[in-house]
Scaffold this active site. Sequence first.
Site, mmCIF file in Angstrom:
data_model
loop_
_atom_site.group_PDB
_atom_site.id
_atom_site.type_symbol
_atom_site.label_atom_id
_atom_site.label_comp_id
_atom_site.label_asym_id
_atom_site.label_seq_id
_atom_site.Cartn_x
_atom_site.Cartn_y
_atom_site.Cartn_z
ATOM 1 N N ARG A 194 0.853 -1.184 0.000
ATOM 2 C CA ARG A 194 0.000 0.000 0.000
ATOM 3 C C ARG A 194 0.890 1.236 0.000
ATOM 4 O O ARG A 194 1.894 1.306 0.718
ATOM 5 C CB ARG A 194 -0.915 0.056 1.241
ATOM 6 C CG ARG A 194 -1.723 -1.179 1.532
ATOM 7 C CD ARG A 194 -2.576 -1.633 0.382
ATOM 8 N NE ARG A 194 -3.648 -0.725 0.017
ATOM 9 C CZ ARG A 194 -4.435 -0.911 -1.038
ATOM 10 N NH1 ARG A 194 -4.243 -1.961 -1.826
ATOM 11 N NH2 ARG A 194 -5.399 -0.058 -1.310
ATOM 12 N N HIS A 215 0.452 0.154 -10.183
ATOM 13 C CA HIS A 215 -0.427 -0.651 -9.316
ATOM 14 C C HIS A 215 -0.915 -1.905 -10.054
ATOM 15 O O HIS A 215 -2.111 -2.131 -10.247
ATOM 16 C CB HIS A 215 -1.618 0.172 -8.828
ATOM 17 C CG HIS A 215 -2.169 -0.324 -7.525
ATOM 18 N ND1 HIS A 215 -2.688 0.504 -6.562
ATOM 19 C CD2 HIS A 215 -2.285 -1.582 -7.013
ATOM 20 C CE1 HIS A 215 -3.110 -0.209 -5.528
ATOM 21 N NE2 HIS A 215 -2.858 -1.484 -5.785
ATOM 22 N N GLU A 274 -2.453 8.179 -5.945
ATOM 23 C CA GLU A 274 -2.544 7.484 -7.222
ATOM 24 C C GLU A 274 -3.650 8.102 -8.075
ATOM 25 O O GLU A 274 -4.715 8.429 -7.545
ATOM 26 C CB GLU A 274 -2.808 5.984 -6.992
ATOM 27 C CG GLU A 274 -1.641 5.284 -6.280
ATOM 28 C CD GLU A 274 -1.838 3.779 -6.150
ATOM 29 O OE1 GLU A 274 -2.850 3.251 -6.656
ATOM 30 O OE2 GLU A 274 -0.983 3.125 -5.541
#
Length: 529
Positions: free
Chosen positions: A231, A279, A260
């Site tokens: 994370r 990601h 993000e």
Amino acid sequence: MKILVADKISAKGVAYLREQPGFEVVEAYGSSPEQVLELVKDVHAIAVRSETKVTREVLEAAPELKVVGRAGVGVDNVDVEAATERGVVVMNTPSGNTIATAELTFAHILSGARPVPQAAASMKAGRWDRKVFAGVELFRKTLGIIGMGRIGGEVAKRAQAFGMQVVAYDPYLAPSRAKAMQVEAVTLDELLEKSDFITVHMPLTDDTKYMIDEAALAKCKSGVRLYNCARGGIIKESALIEALKSGQVAGAGLDVFEEEPLANDSELRSLSNVNLTPHLGASTVEAQAAVGVEIAEQISDVLSKGIIRNAVNMPSIDSAAIKVLGPYLDLGSKLGTLVQQISPNQISSLRITYWGKIIDLDANAVTRSIQRGYLRRISGDEVNEVNAPYLLKRLGVEVEVTKSNSDVDYTELISVAAIDGEGKSHSVLGTLIGKAQQPRIVGINGREVEVAAEGKLLVLENLDQPGMVGEVGTLLGRTGVNIADMSLSRLVQGETAYMVVRVDSEPGDEARTELKAHPKIKLAKFVQL
């Protein structure tokens, strides 16, 4: 029941939901927040990935909503607190992308040791820079893994296959588990000092935010390599950037970021010794299919069977656990309902004690069932096993749970005591009887009774004088109330006694008024289980 699939999950998952009887499936990918608010008005479940935000506003707009299913691990896009308040189960799929994320982590580790991405870009630019791209070997190096859950464990296996020594920091890792996985359990400071490579696999919480900051990086070996496919925010990006510039960190690999998408002007993009991916942790064909089918099955189980798996805001209950815990859940709910009806309106705490086989089981679900039973007549349809602890806390009621090994007269026994503001206890005891495990009330306020925990009960405390059973029976008969069974109890002859009467129908106003006004009856409570 209506299910909104708000983000694109695997076609197999959607097909599975459509195959289930009684389900209506609505696919609405790429909906705006305003459209989502309209779509959720009559849905019972929402399936999302990471795009759709299930906010408090969305939850408030969905009065029928029972479950939010996240096809993936993180639930950052779901307001879990608001969902819990409203009794909505929030589930994720923690195992579906385990291998995909572990493999991506190791791809980053390998790319950091041997600068393959940079070398490939150089080759495509027409250069032949053999000397520029010298790397290091993984063999006999030390990998520090922060967080030894499913993904951390899979990374450890791969590191060991490369001949790496693995040290691990996880405050919840049992020594026996560390030994079985052939890793050395260490403190965080020891891991930072020993490791040549470090990878993090922790959730983002208040405790883990910026776990790797300037101070942590200063404790590392000079030239350490650092990876995060968990994370964003566990590694402080500003501290990492400075360490990459100074050479304290020789290289890094990041799949997740504090914000993000990563900003176009982020300095991370310009550093040659860091590899970045957008990601991609769960982005494999196999993982996407797995989490899509998994969340579809979990949603179906909740709506059609009441089976809860991988919930993030309540204990999970699978079919095997329900089979074992079912009788306890029923008994607990009835004890909670009973103790609420014989207690004052305001209490300070609920004290729950377990004896017997249940102390070896996960009693969390039973505790929630007791709490729900207590709140059933207070909060009505608003309460369920998800939000019961929150609602009790909002009322200022503390819950204390004890598992006891002391000797009792029953193989199974549960005590629920409501403590009022003056410290007085109002208690009930219950057990399970026979092969069918029928619930029984066996104690009320310190008196031994025995009555089936079902239907309608009159709980009476009266003076212990001859003729009281007859008087109560006559009064009930005269007002058309039939007695199913009765239990009598007293502590001292001639003082007060308890009479628990199970009746076939609810006493009317006339019978209740007479019972409460009777000079020999100190307490008269009608209880509906």
